[in-house]
Design an enzyme around this catalytic site. Structure first.
Site, PDB file in Angstrom:
ATOM      1  CE1 TYR A 190      50.172 -27.457 150.831  1.00 41.33           C
ATOM      2  CE2 TYR A 190      48.502 -28.282 148.708  1.00 41.33           C
ATOM      3  CZ  TYR A 190      50.265 -28.974 149.549  1.00 41.33           C
ATOM      4  OH  TYR A 190      50.864 -29.159 148.923  1.00 41.33           O
ATOM      5  CG  PHE A 231      47.477 -35.568 151.042  1.00 39.85           C
ATOM      6  CD1 PHE A 231      46.544 -36.208 151.663  1.00 39.85           C
ATOM      7  CD2 PHE A 231      47.117 -34.494 150.201  1.00 39.85           C
ATOM      8  CE1 PHE A 231      44.715 -35.783 151.275  1.00 39.85           C
ATOM      9  CE2 PHE A 231      45.593 -34.593 150.396  1.00 39.85           C
ATOM     10  CZ  PHE A 231      44.474 -34.509 150.890  1.00 39.85           C
ATOM     11  CG  ASP A 232      50.287 -32.234 148.014  1.00 35.42           C
ATOM     12  OD1 ASP A 232      50.793 -32.569 148.664  1.00 35.42           O
ATOM     13  OD2 ASP A 232      50.705 -30.761 147.447  1.00 35.42           O
ATOM     14  CB  THR A 233      52.234 -37.617 144.215  1.00 32.95           C
ATOM     15  OG1 THR A 233      53.664 -36.223 144.310  1.00 32.95           O
ATOM     16  CG2 THR A 233      52.346 -38.500 143.216  1.00 32.95           C
TER      17      THR A 233
END
Length: 459
Positions: A113, A205-207
């Site tokens: 993404y 969300f990424d972390t």
């Protein structure tokens, strides 16, 4: 899930699973919310770059997060005009929610993404996904904080980004350098297991994904990127920072209590050289020795402090027994989690009971030493008592490690069963056909020009 390799060679991770002809190798997701102005130039630029430089079939998925402007119409026009572009509409906002939905439904073996502003130089895209295609890594992230990265942004955002990563390193022991760069990729087989464990649906969300992956021992590849800040970014910095800190607290608490089933992620993705049986070298011995020594040193200091405190109002034998009991409970809990890697509450009571047996042996050694000292001199000095106890504890420590390793926390993993027995591989295994049969074969991916197939019929 071991691979056939001759002794003395490091085993390789699995190749990407075989896929039907025409299935994209890479699915690039662009999460958007009210991006009617930037969406079209972004997608066209990305599409042109992939057609020109990417040697495999690809797909660009526009994930619309409940936009209220003309973003859905712009996305539909692009999908109608460009065969490699498709759209996905969500009725709720949240970047994490969009990525979870698209990645879970995608059939591409590599998922990526990027932000719609394309702040990251697209020349980093192929280096980002190449380690995943080759099977070298499980996840890949772009890093704006690497030494060789070239970044143009204001001091405010620079300070926030570096401060946030310092918080992650200090609180969650994260080793990756940049958690929030909107430029990441993951293998689909890894995502199938990792996504159900991620709770956040927004910017954290990424972390959360990276922290869980790192704690489970997955390999994260970092790519230095060239990055130019978007001055028109609509991200609310204060609200995002607050949500991120709440997420750090939630994940940190879950990791501390062992409530996350990270064992699901530890072994399903190919062989690990650390699992190899090497003659005359016990598995994990060096790491366990280091952890045990650190825990033992700290618990010895804790024990001496307790002994000195209890000695003020009681005799030496009672003070020794009380101090050793309290420190033994703490020592067993610390070694259980840190030295031998046992997570969760299962078996904790049994481990503590066995630890108390080990404590009894240590008590016999130290009490016997004190009794011998008392027989040698009627009123020994306090410093002499401490010296005798230190020597006795050193002997008890060696015996404690051997008992912990062989009896309390034995390694019960079977040589040919690297996946825990409770782990259901049929639930997560990539490449499962609709009729339940397996596509066990692997193939070498051959270069396919994106325009050779019409990927709009992928779902």
């Amino acid at each position: 899930m071991r691979t056939d390799s001759s002794p003395g060679t490091l085993p390789a991770r699995e190749h990407l699973p075989a896929a039907p002809a025409g299935t994209p190798v890479l699915d690039v997701v662009i999460p958007v919310y009210n991006e009617e102005k930037d969406l079209q130039p972004c997608v066209r630029r990305l599409h042109e770059h992939l057609v020109r430089t990417f040697p495999y079939a690809f797909r660009i998925t526009i994930a619309d997060n409940a936009s209220t402007d003309t973003t859905p119409q712009v996305a539909a026009w692009l999908a109608a005009e460009l065969p490699e572009v498709t759209t996905f509409r969500l009725e709720q906002k949240g970047r994490g929610r969009a990525l979870r939905a698209v990645w879970s439904a995608s059939d591409a073996p590599v998922l990526a993404y990027m932000d719609v502003d394309l702040s990251t130089d697209l020349n980093a895209l192929l280096p980002l996904v190449a380690p995943l295609i080759s099977g070298h890594s499980d996840l890949a992230i772009g890093s704006r904080l690497a030494r060789s990265s070239r970044v143009v942004r204001g001091p405010k955002r620079e300070f926030i980004s570096r401060a946030y990563n310092l918080i992650l390193r200090g609180s969650l022991q994260a080793r990756f350098s940049d958690a929030q760069c909107g430029f990441k990729a993951i293998r689909r087989d890894v995502a199938q297991v990792l996504l159900p464990l991620i709770e956040d649906t927004g910017w954290f969300f990424d972390t959360e994904m990276l922290v869980l992956a790192e704690r489970a021992g997955l390999r994260i590849h970092e790519v230095p990127v060239d990055w130019v800040d978007d001055p028109d970014s609509t991200v609310h910095i204060v609200r995002t920072a607050t949500d991120d800190l709440k997420g750090v607290w939630r994940v940190g608490r879950a990791l501390a209590t062992g409530s996350l089933p990270l064992d699901r992620l530890t072994r399903p993705f190919g062989d690990d050289p650390r699992d190899r049986e090497i003659e005359d070298v016990p598995r994990g011995l060096a790491r366990q020795l280091v952890g045990f020594c650190v825990v033992g040193g700290l618990s010895t200091l804790f024990y001496l402090l307790l002994y000195s405190g209890f000695r003020v109002f009681t005799g030496s034998q009672a003070a020794n027994a009380l101090a050793l009991l309290v420190s033994a409970i703490a020592n067993t809990a610390a070694n259980r989690r840190l030295t031998f890697g046992v997570r969760g509450r299962g078996g904790a009571v049994r481990h503590q009971a066995q630890g108390l047996v080990v404590f009894g042996i240590g008590l016999a050694l130290t009490s016997g030493s004190l009794a011998a000292l008392g027989a040698a001199t009627s009123e020994p000095a306090h410093s002499t008592e401490l010296a005798v106890l230190i020597a006795a504890n050193l002997a008890a420590t060696v015996l404690r490690f051997l008992l912990f390793r062989a009896w309390v926390f034995p390694d019960r993993r079977e040589d040919d069963s690297p996946v825990p027995a409770s782990y259901d591989t049929t639930r997560f295994r990539a490449g499962e056909a609709a009729d339940g049969s397996w596509r066990d074969m692997t193939v070498q991916l051959l270069p396919v020009r994106p325009h050779d197939t019409d990927s709009r019929d992928f779902r």
